[in-house]
Structures are given as C-alpha cells and as structure tokens.
Design an enzyme around this catalytic site. Structure first.
Site, mmCIF file in Angstrom:
data_model
loop_
_atom_site.group_PDB
_atom_site.id
_atom_site.type_symbol
_atom_site.label_atom_id
_atom_site.label_comp_id
_atom_site.label_asym_id
_atom_site.label_seq_id
_atom_site.Cartn_x
_atom_site.Cartn_y
_atom_site.Cartn_z
ATOM 1 N N ASN A 32 -0.787 -22.958 16.211
ATOM 2 C CA ASN A 32 -1.056 -21.972 17.275
ATOM 3 C C ASN A 32 -2.200 -21.030 16.914
ATOM 4 O OD1 ASN A 32 0.076 -20.197 15.456
ATOM 5 N ND2 ASN A 32 1.941 -19.819 16.631
ATOM 6 N N TYR A 141 12.926 -13.241 5.166
ATOM 7 C CA TYR A 141 12.129 -14.474 5.111
ATOM 8 C C TYR A 141 12.953 -15.599 4.462
ATOM 9 C CZ TYR A 141 8.815 -17.733 3.015
ATOM 10 O OH TYR A 141 8.188 -18.866 2.585
ATOM 11 N N ASN A 170 5.469 -19.873 -6.423
ATOM 12 C CA ASN A 170 4.314 -19.111 -5.905
ATOM 13 C C ASN A 170 3.078 -19.980 -5.726
ATOM 14 O OD1 ASN A 170 6.279 -17.084 -6.914
ATOM 15 N ND2 ASN A 170 4.718 -15.719 -6.104
ATOM 16 N N HIS A 189 -0.599 -11.458 -1.050
ATOM 17 C CA HIS A 189 -0.265 -12.214 -2.263
ATOM 18 C C HIS A 189 -1.069 -11.762 -3.477
ATOM 19 C CE1 HIS A 189 1.350 -14.952 0.874
ATOM 20 N NE2 HIS A 189 2.390 -14.791 0.069
HETATM 21 N N1 UDP Z 1 2.579 -8.010 -6.611
HETATM 22 C C1 UDP Z 1 2.022 -6.878 -7.178
HETATM 23 N N2 UDP Z 1 0.963 -6.294 -6.537
HETATM 24 C C2 UDP Z 1 0.458 -6.759 -5.356
HETATM 25 C C3 UDP Z 1 1.044 -7.932 -4.794
HETATM 26 C C4 UDP Z 1 2.099 -8.524 -5.451
HETATM 27 O O1 UDP Z 1 2.440 -6.402 -8.225
HETATM 28 O O2 UDP Z 1 -0.478 -6.152 -4.833
HETATM 29 C C5 UDP Z 1 3.701 -8.668 -7.310
HETATM 30 C C6 UDP Z 1 4.955 -8.822 -6.483
HETATM 31 O O3 UDP Z 1 5.774 -7.678 -6.585
HETATM 32 C C7 UDP Z 1 5.592 -10.068 -7.128
HETATM 33 C C8 UDP Z 1 4.380 -10.875 -7.609
HETATM 34 O O4 UDP Z 1 3.286 -9.970 -7.628
HETATM 35 O O5 UDP Z 1 6.340 -9.698 -8.260
HETATM 36 C C9 UDP Z 1 4.042 -12.027 -6.680
HETATM 37 O O6 UDP Z 1 3.981 -11.521 -5.350
HETATM 38 P P1 UDP Z 1 3.431 -12.370 -4.135
HETATM 39 O O7 UDP Z 1 3.470 -11.482 -2.934
HETATM 40 O O8 UDP Z 1 2.113 -12.976 -4.500
HETATM 41 O O9 UDP Z 1 4.454 -13.579 -3.991
HETATM 42 P P2 UDP Z 1 6.059 -13.600 -3.794
HETATM 43 O O10 UDP Z 1 6.630 -13.669 -5.186
HETATM 44 O O11 UDP Z 1 6.456 -12.388 -3.026
HETATM 45 O O12 UDP Z 1 6.275 -14.867 -3.056
#
Ligand code: UDP
Length: 329
Positions: A32, A141, A170, A189
């Site tokens: 979409n 989610y 990840n 991310h």
């Molecule tokens: N994280 C962080 N700073 C940021 C974004 C993410 O410290 O600006 C940390 C987040 O708390 C997690 C890890 O990085 O522990 C990976 O986060 P991401 O959002 O990439 O993936 P998720 O694990 O949520 O799928």
C-alpha cells in the site's frame, strides 16, 4: 506460478524480492506504499498498489495471477508506536491478515510464510531463546504478531492451509550492492539512527537505559543481516512447497551485542567518534534477546552468511552514505 510478496516495498520485503528474482523466481508484489517505497521494488517484479485489508484488491490479485505461495510482510512494526496506538496494530496486523487469509482460502492458495518477531517472547525465560519457550509479549506489536501466528494455526486446522512463522531478532544491514536498504520515517531502529551521526544528520545517539542487568548495563540484541533473513523466507517457502508441515522458526545469529558494543562497531566502521547520551529506558524493552536458530539451520538448512557485526554495519553504512535521504531522492 508466481510468489506473491505482500509488503514487498518495505525493508525486509524488498530484500526478499531481490533474492527471489536473483534465484529466477516469478514475483508479484503488493504494497500500500504507506511505509514502503515504489523505488525499493525490483523492476522485474509485477507491482500491485493494494492494501491487504481490501478484500476486493486481494481477490483481484489471486484471480489475475497464478500464485503458488505467499510471503507476508505487510504489517506495522514499531514497538513504541504500538504502545501509543494499539488499535492501529490490531487493525493493520490482525485485521489485514484476517482479510488476506479469507481471500487465500477462497482462492485455494494454501501456503504462507510470514514475519513474526522475537517480541512474541517478551522477557525471555533463558538465553538463547528456543521456539518452544514461553511467549508473553511485553508490547502490543509482539502481541499482534503472536495473535497472527495463532490465527494461522486455527486457519490451518480448519482449512488445511500451511504456514511458516519466522520470528526475527534484530534485522539490519543493506543489500550488498547498495541499491536498496533500510528507510523508515520516522526512523526508530538502533543501527540506522547511529549512522545518522557520521552522516551529519544527528549530533549524538541516545542510549535507552544503562542500568539493565547486562555487562555494560545496556540492552543486548541479536543482530541479523536482512539478506540472511531474505534467504530464510525462500527456504521456508520451498519447505512448504515440498510438503513441510506448519512450523515456527527463530532467525538470529545466536550472538548478542549490547547497545554500547554496536555503537563501538559503528565507530570502527565509519571512523567517526559518535557521541552518546544516556537516556531513560524505553517502555517495553526486554534486557536481552538472543536467538537459538538451530531449528532453522537443521530443518530449513539455513546458514546466515553475515555472522560478523562489523560487516553487517558496513553494508548499512554503504547504503546510508550513498542514499542519505533513503528512497526520497
Ligand atoms: N536503542 C537505543 N537508542 C535508540 C534506538 C534504540 O538505545 O535510539 C536500543 C533499544 O532500546 C534496544 C536496541 O537499541 O535495546 C535495539 O532497538 P531497535 O529499536 O533497533 O530494535 P528492537 O530491539 O526494538 O526490535
């Protein structure tokens, strides 16, 4: 016969389409374009602008194309957003998948591989996590993805459809050619946000919490290259096409890195100091998520090629350096 990739203009979907086409498969993409990009879709794929919540649009695709199997990426995927707007996640992830499955059942399409997530586990009972471990999501989610798995299970019992749920850890990195990569708006991310610092778009990277029970106090995650994820989807589809039963697989490298370690690797790859700022914990974040992907290795024959974080971050950096505005230019 063609493979239908739903969400094939998104990050992991677009990389999977590239791998499918490189392997000589006939590919139909539906997206979409709310979060995906038309420019990310491989030029050899047939593209439909369609939303999986639109039954007529789904029916039209199954009526005009000869579809032997579906790979389903079309979902909302941000943990933070899902906590603020849970109903968006129920609507898009569960509502959308309901309509999709109704249309598949009506057209006799009975094989589907779809994106699930490590967020289905919530706070893990042990590391590395096995597929049979407790699932207790700590965010909406993950809750909707677990519900999608269960929806597939009941549909499978009633209608004989077979599915593979792939629980990603990840996802990161970019296509080795540099032609496609990660582009989210807004970006949430870790790796793309870190790389915005050397790219001159951000002064520093926020570290969400340094008081977790890990060796440096920051969260541990299992980072897996998007091309390796893409390969796993193809293996999973071939497994179903060969008669394999419905199944669930973790996809990760089995090695965990802290947030601080990922930042250090990015410093080495980019040659930039990348300053950090310690911030409060982010809601819904488990301290540690590391996969056991032994099952995917033994049943699907999956073997990740990018098991070195430096190489993974280097592919991401090559993409972000060459495309500072993602697909927008
Ligand atoms: N994280 C962080 N700073 C940021 C974004 C993410 O410290 O600006 C940390 C987040 O708390 C997690 C890890 O990085 O522990 C990976 O986060 P991401 O959002 O990439 O993936 P998720 O694990 O949520 O799928």
């Amino acid at each position: 016969m063609a493979i239908l990739v739903l969400g094939g203009a998104g990050y992991i979907g677009s990389h999977t389409v590239y791998e499918l086409i490189d392997a000589g498969r006939d590919v139909v993409v539906a997206d979409n374009l709310l979060t995906g990009f038309r420019a990310a879709v491989h030029p050899k794929a047939r593209f439909y602008l369609a939303d999986i919540r639109d039954r007529q649009a789904m029916d039209r695709i199954f009526e005009s194309e000869q579809i032997e199997g579906v790979i389903h990426f079309a979902a909302s995927s941000q943990v933070g957003e899902s906590m603020q707007d849970p109903l968006k996640y129920y609507d898009n992830n569960l509502g959308g998948t309901t309509v999709l499955l109704q249309s598949m059942v009506a057209h006799g399409v009975d094989k589907i591989v779809f994106s699930s997530t490590a967020a289905t586990y919530g706070e893990p009972e042990r590391i590395p996590i096995l597929e049979t471990d407790r699932t207790a999501p700590t965010n909406c989610y993950g809750e909707t993805k677990l519900a999608m798995e269960k929806m597939m299970g009941w549909t499978s019992r009633a209608h004989g459809l077979r599915y593979v749920a792939l629980r990603y850890f990840n996802a990161c990195g970019a296509h080795p050619s540099g032609c496609i990569g990660e582009a989210h708006a807004p970006e949430t991310h870790l790796i793309p946000l870190i790389l915005q610092v050397p790219a001159g778009k951000r002064q520093e990277i926020s570290v969400f919490g340094d008081d977790y029970p890990t060796h440096d106090g920051t969260c541990i995650r299992d980072y897996i290259h998007v091309t390796d994820l893409a390969q796993a989807h193809i293996l999973a589809l071939d497994y179903l096409l060969a008669g394999g039963e419905s199944n669930v697989f973790n996809l990760g490298n089995g090695v965990g890195f802290t947030v601080q370690e990922v930042i250090q690797v990015a410093r080495e790859v980019t040659g930039h100091p990348i300053p950090t700022r310690i911030c409060p914990r982010r809601a819904g974040d488990p301290a540690q998520l590391v996969a056991s992907a032994e099952k995917a290795r033994s049943v699907l024959g999956w073997k990740p090629r990018y098991d070195d974080l430096k190489t993974i971050v280097a592919t991401a950096w090559a993409w972000h350096k060459a495309h500072p505005n993602g697909f927008a230019e």
